[in-house]
Write a protein that holds these residues in place. Structure first.
Motif, PDB file in Angstrom:
ATOM      1  N   UNK A  45       0.811  -1.198  -0.032  1.00  0.00           N
ATOM      2  CA  UNK A  45       0.126  -0.134   0.089  1.00  0.00           C
ATOM      3  C   UNK A  45       0.903   1.186   0.127  1.00  0.00           C
ATOM      4  N   UNK A  46       0.449   2.313  -0.907  1.00  0.00           N
ATOM      5  CA  UNK A  46       1.407   3.236  -1.113  1.00  0.00           C
ATOM      6  C   UNK A  46       0.682   4.410  -0.734  1.00  0.00           C
ATOM      7  N   UNK A  47       1.375   5.577  -0.327  1.00  0.00           N
ATOM      8  CA  UNK A  47       0.546   7.037  -0.243  1.00  0.00           C
ATOM      9  C   UNK A  47       1.539   7.980  -0.645  1.00  0.00           C
ATOM     10  N   UNK A  48       1.168   8.693  -1.593  1.00  0.00           N
ATOM     11  CA  UNK A  48       2.214   9.777  -2.114  1.00  0.00           C
ATOM     12  C   UNK A  48       1.373  10.974  -1.744  1.00  0.00           C
ATOM     13  N   UNK A  49       2.274  12.068  -1.387  1.00  0.00           N
ATOM     14  CA  UNK A  49       1.852  13.339  -0.937  1.00  0.00           C
ATOM     15  C   UNK A  49       2.935  14.245  -1.144  1.00  0.00           C
ATOM     16  N   UNK A  50       2.464  15.524  -1.600  1.00  0.00           N
ATOM     17  CA  UNK A  50       3.610  16.710  -1.621  1.00  0.00           C
ATOM     18  C   UNK A  50       3.485  17.410  -0.326  1.00  0.00           C
ATOM     19  N   UNK A  51       4.672  17.615   0.364  1.00  0.00           N
ATOM     20  CA  UNK A  51       4.687  18.282   1.751  1.00  0.00           C
ATOM     21  C   UNK A  51       4.783  19.653   1.406  1.00  0.00           C
ATOM     22  N   UNK A  52       3.868  20.581   1.832  1.00  0.00           N
ATOM     23  CA  UNK A  52       4.064  21.975   1.648  1.00  0.00           C
ATOM     24  C   UNK A  52       5.242  22.572   2.393  1.00  0.00           C
ATOM     25  N   UNK A  53       5.699  22.044   3.372  1.00  0.00           N
ATOM     26  CA  UNK A  53       6.915  22.787   3.977  1.00  0.00           C
ATOM     27  C   UNK A  53       8.149  22.628   3.299  1.00  0.00           C
ATOM     28  N   UNK A  54       8.493  21.356   2.441  1.00  0.00           N
ATOM     29  CA  UNK A  54       9.555  21.523   1.518  1.00  0.00           C
ATOM     30  C   UNK A  54       9.219  21.356   0.079  1.00  0.00           C
ATOM     31  N   UNK A  55       8.024  21.386  -0.244  1.00  0.00           N
ATOM     32  CA  UNK A  55       7.588  21.137  -1.765  1.00  0.00           C
ATOM     33  C   UNK A  55       8.340  20.081  -2.392  1.00  0.00           C
ATOM     34  N   UNK A  56       8.278  18.851  -1.758  1.00  0.00           N
ATOM     35  CA  UNK A  56       8.680  17.674  -2.364  1.00  0.00           C
ATOM     36  C   UNK A  56       7.911  16.518  -1.976  1.00  0.00           C
ATOM     37  N   UNK A  57       7.747  15.774  -3.102  1.00  0.00           N
ATOM     38  CA  UNK A  57       7.112  14.414  -2.944  1.00  0.00           C
ATOM     39  C   UNK A  57       7.523  13.512  -2.015  1.00  0.00           C
ATOM     40  N   UNK A  58       6.524  12.796  -1.223  1.00  0.00           N
ATOM     41  CA  UNK A  58       6.918  11.818  -0.079  1.00  0.00           C
ATOM     42  C   UNK A  58       6.215  10.522  -0.482  1.00  0.00           C
ATOM     43  N   UNK A  59       6.985   9.385  -0.301  1.00  0.00           N
ATOM     44  CA  UNK A  59       6.065   8.179  -0.781  1.00  0.00           C
ATOM     45  C   UNK A  59       6.181   7.350   0.814  1.00  0.00           C
ATOM     46  N   UNK A  60       4.925   7.091   1.352  1.00  0.00           N
ATOM     47  CA  UNK A  60       4.866   6.056   2.426  1.00  0.00           C
ATOM     48  C   UNK A  60       4.459   4.772   2.152  1.00  0.00           C
ATOM     49  N   UNK A  61       5.261   3.647   2.604  1.00  0.00           N
ATOM     50  CA  UNK A  61       4.915   2.112   2.125  1.00  0.00           C
ATOM     51  C   UNK A  61       4.454   1.405   3.387  1.00  0.00           C
ATOM     52  N   UNK A  62       3.541   0.706   2.833  1.00  0.00           N
ATOM     53  CA  UNK A  62       2.908   0.018   4.234  1.00  0.00           C
ATOM     54  C   UNK A  62       2.613  -1.449   3.847  1.00  0.00           C
ATOM     55  N   UNK A  63       2.584  -2.469   4.522  1.00  0.00           N
ATOM     56  CA  UNK A  63       2.246  -3.946   4.316  1.00  0.00           C
ATOM     57  C   UNK A  63       0.764  -4.096   4.520  1.00  0.00           C
ATOM     58  N   UNK A  64      -0.224  -3.050   5.127  1.00  0.00           N
ATOM     59  CA  UNK A  64      -1.291  -3.104   5.364  1.00  0.00           C
ATOM     60  C   UNK A  64      -2.163  -1.942   5.224  1.00  0.00           C
ATOM     61  N   UNK A  65      -3.275  -1.999   4.937  1.00  0.00           N
ATOM     62  CA  UNK A  65      -4.100  -1.024   4.546  1.00  0.00           C
ATOM     63  C   UNK A  65      -5.042  -0.126   5.578  1.00  0.00           C
ATOM     64  N   UNK A  66      -4.343  -0.128   6.675  1.00  0.00           N
ATOM     65  CA  UNK A  66      -4.987   0.425   7.829  1.00  0.00           C
ATOM     66  C   UNK A  66      -4.800   1.932   7.742  1.00  0.00           C
ATOM     67  N   UNK A  67      -4.111   2.360   7.062  1.00  0.00           N
ATOM     68  CA  UNK A  67      -3.921   3.889   7.043  1.00  0.00           C
ATOM     69  C   UNK A  67      -5.154   4.524   6.193  1.00  0.00           C
TER      70      UNK A  67
END
Length: 69
Positions: A45-67
């Motif tokens: 499971x992947x969550x991709x988002x742009x952080x307004x603080x540093x204006x960069x993309x971040x990718x969070x990776x998880x083995x479950x979908x609880x997020x």
């Protein structure tokens, strides 16, 4: 889908630890989706988002979908 915004990204599978390559679409600033590990078949499971603080993309990776709930 804008092919200029597709980037090859190397990640570690949270199930088996193998390095795998994923195509990440940076055309949207926030996305939640899942993919399959090509080594073990586990769902990633992947969550991709742009952080307004540093204006960069971040990718969070998880083995479950609880997020998502």
């Amino acid at each position: 889908m804008n092919t200029e915004k597709i980037h090859d990204t190397k990640v570690h599978c949270p199930h088996c630890g193998h390095n795998i390559h994923l195509d990440v679409d940076l055309s949207e600033e926030q996305q939640n989706y899942d993919d399959e590990c090509r080594a073990c078949g586990g769902v990633i499971y992947l969550r991709l988002y742009r952080d307004a603080g540093d204006d960069r993309f971040h990718l969070q990776i998880s083995s479950d979908d609880e997020q998502y709930y």
